[in-house]
Design a protein around this motif. Structure first.
Motif, PDB file in Angstrom:
ATOM      1  N   GLY A 277      57.174  37.621  37.466  1.00 25.81           N
ATOM      2  CA  GLY A 277      56.296  36.445  37.505  1.00 25.81           C
ATOM      3  C   GLY A 277      54.924  36.767  38.063  1.00 25.81           C
ATOM      4  N   ILE A 278      54.883  37.560  39.126  1.00 26.97           N
ATOM      5  CA  ILE A 278      53.593  37.941  39.721  1.00 26.97           C
ATOM      6  C   ILE A 278      52.809  38.822  38.774  1.00 26.97           C
ATOM      7  N   ALA A 279      53.507  39.731  38.080  1.00 30.88           N
ATOM      8  CA  ALA A 279      52.820  40.582  37.099  1.00 30.88           C
ATOM      9  C   ALA A 279      52.225  39.740  35.969  1.00 30.88           C
ATOM     10  N   ARG A 280      52.988  38.734  35.509  1.00 28.24           N
ATOM     11  CA  ARG A 280      52.471  37.858  34.451  1.00 28.24           C
ATOM     12  C   ARG A 280      51.302  37.016  34.952  1.00 28.24           C
ATOM     13  N   MET A 281      51.368  36.599  36.216  1.00 29.90           N
ATOM     14  CA  MET A 281      50.277  35.808  36.772  1.00 29.90           C
ATOM     15  C   MET A 281      49.007  36.653  36.875  1.00 29.90           C
ATOM     16  N   ILE A 282      49.135  37.875  37.322  1.00 27.70           N
ATOM     17  CA  ILE A 282      47.977  38.770  37.402  1.00 27.70           C
ATOM     18  C   ILE A 282      47.400  39.013  36.019  1.00 27.70           C
ATOM     19  N   GLN A 283      48.278  39.227  35.041  1.00 28.49           N
ATOM     20  CA  GLN A 283      47.810  39.438  33.674  1.00 28.49           C
ATOM     21  C   GLN A 283      47.088  38.199  33.150  1.00 28.49           C
ATOM     22  N   GLY A 284      47.628  37.017  33.436  1.00 29.83           N
ATOM     23  CA  GLY A 284      46.983  35.777  32.999  1.00 29.83           C
ATOM     24  C   GLY A 284      45.630  35.576  33.653  1.00 29.83           C
ATOM     25  N   LEU A 285      45.545  35.861  34.941  1.00 29.59           N
ATOM     26  CA  LEU A 285      44.260  35.745  35.636  1.00 29.59           C
ATOM     27  C   LEU A 285      43.244  36.740  35.090  1.00 29.59           C
ATOM     28  N   TYR A 286      43.704  37.942  34.784  1.00 28.14           N
ATOM     29  CA  TYR A 286      42.815  38.971  34.241  1.00 28.14           C
ATOM     30  C   TYR A 286      42.241  38.544  32.891  1.00 28.14           C
ATOM     31  N   HIS A 287      43.057  37.875  32.084  1.00 25.73           N
ATOM     32  CA  HIS A 287      42.614  37.429  30.763  1.00 25.73           C
ATOM     33  C   HIS A 287      42.057  36.003  30.783  1.00 25.73           C
ATOM     34  N   HIS A 288      41.813  35.471  32.000  1.00 25.20           N
ATOM     35  CA  HIS A 288      41.220  34.143  32.169  1.00 25.20           C
ATOM     36  C   HIS A 288      42.044  33.052  31.490  1.00 25.20           C
ATOM     37  N   LYS A 289      43.369  33.117  31.682  1.00 25.40           N
ATOM     38  CA  LYS A 289      44.284  32.111  31.151  1.00 25.40           C
ATOM     39  C   LYS A 289      44.764  31.227  32.299  1.00 25.40           C
ATOM     40  N   PRO A 290      45.169  29.996  32.006  1.00 27.38           N
ATOM     41  CA  PRO A 290      45.706  29.123  33.071  1.00 27.38           C
ATOM     42  C   PRO A 290      47.075  29.623  33.529  1.00 27.38           C
ATOM     43  N   VAL A 291      47.275  29.648  34.824  1.00 27.77           N
ATOM     44  CA  VAL A 291      48.542  30.139  35.387  1.00 27.77           C
ATOM     45  C   VAL A 291      49.189  29.098  36.295  1.00 27.77           C
ATOM     46  N   GLY A 292      48.776  27.866  36.211  1.00 31.26           N
ATOM     47  CA  GLY A 292      49.292  26.811  37.080  1.00 31.26           C
ATOM     48  C   GLY A 292      50.786  26.584  36.935  1.00 31.26           C
ATOM     49  N   PHE A 293      51.284  26.503  35.690  1.00 32.58           N
ATOM     50  CA  PHE A 293      52.713  26.290  35.485  1.00 32.58           C
ATOM     51  C   PHE A 293      53.519  27.480  35.992  1.00 32.58           C
ATOM     52  N   LEU A 294      53.024  28.680  35.779  1.00 34.41           N
ATOM     53  CA  LEU A 294      53.721  29.865  36.273  1.00 34.41           C
ATOM     54  C   LEU A 294      53.771  29.850  37.792  1.00 34.41           C
ATOM     55  N   LEU A 295      52.698  29.446  38.417  1.00 35.95           N
ATOM     56  CA  LEU A 295      52.685  29.364  39.873  1.00 35.95           C
ATOM     57  C   LEU A 295      53.724  28.356  40.364  1.00 35.95           C
ATOM     58  N   LEU A 296      53.828  27.220  39.681  1.00 37.61           N
ATOM     59  CA  LEU A 296      54.839  26.226  40.040  1.00 37.61           C
ATOM     60  C   LEU A 296      56.253  26.770  39.844  1.00 37.61           C
TER      61      LEU A 296
END
Length: 80
Positions: free
Chosen positions: A44-63
């Motif tokens: 999950g953290i790896a996907r969140m970092i990848q999403g942030l790097y590509h400027h994608k919303p990560v709010g649901f993943l954080l939840l």
């Protein structure tokens, strides 16, 4: 990058793994529950970092990652 149906499958698998983790914690199998929880958090953290790097919303993943984090703290408290 995961998009569309692949993205939804990832989230569904994360939710199933977290639910299994909670079930294992209730059944008092903390060793396997900790490993499964660590895997969920790392992916999950790896996907969140990848999403942030590509400027994608990560709010649901954080939840979704809040539940494994709470479970990790609960397992840690039960272990002491």
């Amino acid at each position: 990058m995961l998009t569309g149906p692949q993205f939804l499958i990832f989230y569904i698998l994360l939710i199933i793994a977290t639910g299994t983790n909670i079930l294992l914690a209730w059944q008092r199998q903390p060793a396997f529950a900790r490993r499964l929880n660590a895997g969920c958090l790392l992916i999950g953290i790896a996907r969140m970092i990848q999403g942030l790097y590509h400027h994608k919303p990560v709010g649901f993943l954080l939840l979704l990652l809040l539940l494994p984090m709470i479970t990790a703290f609960t397992l840690r408290q039960d272990n002491k």
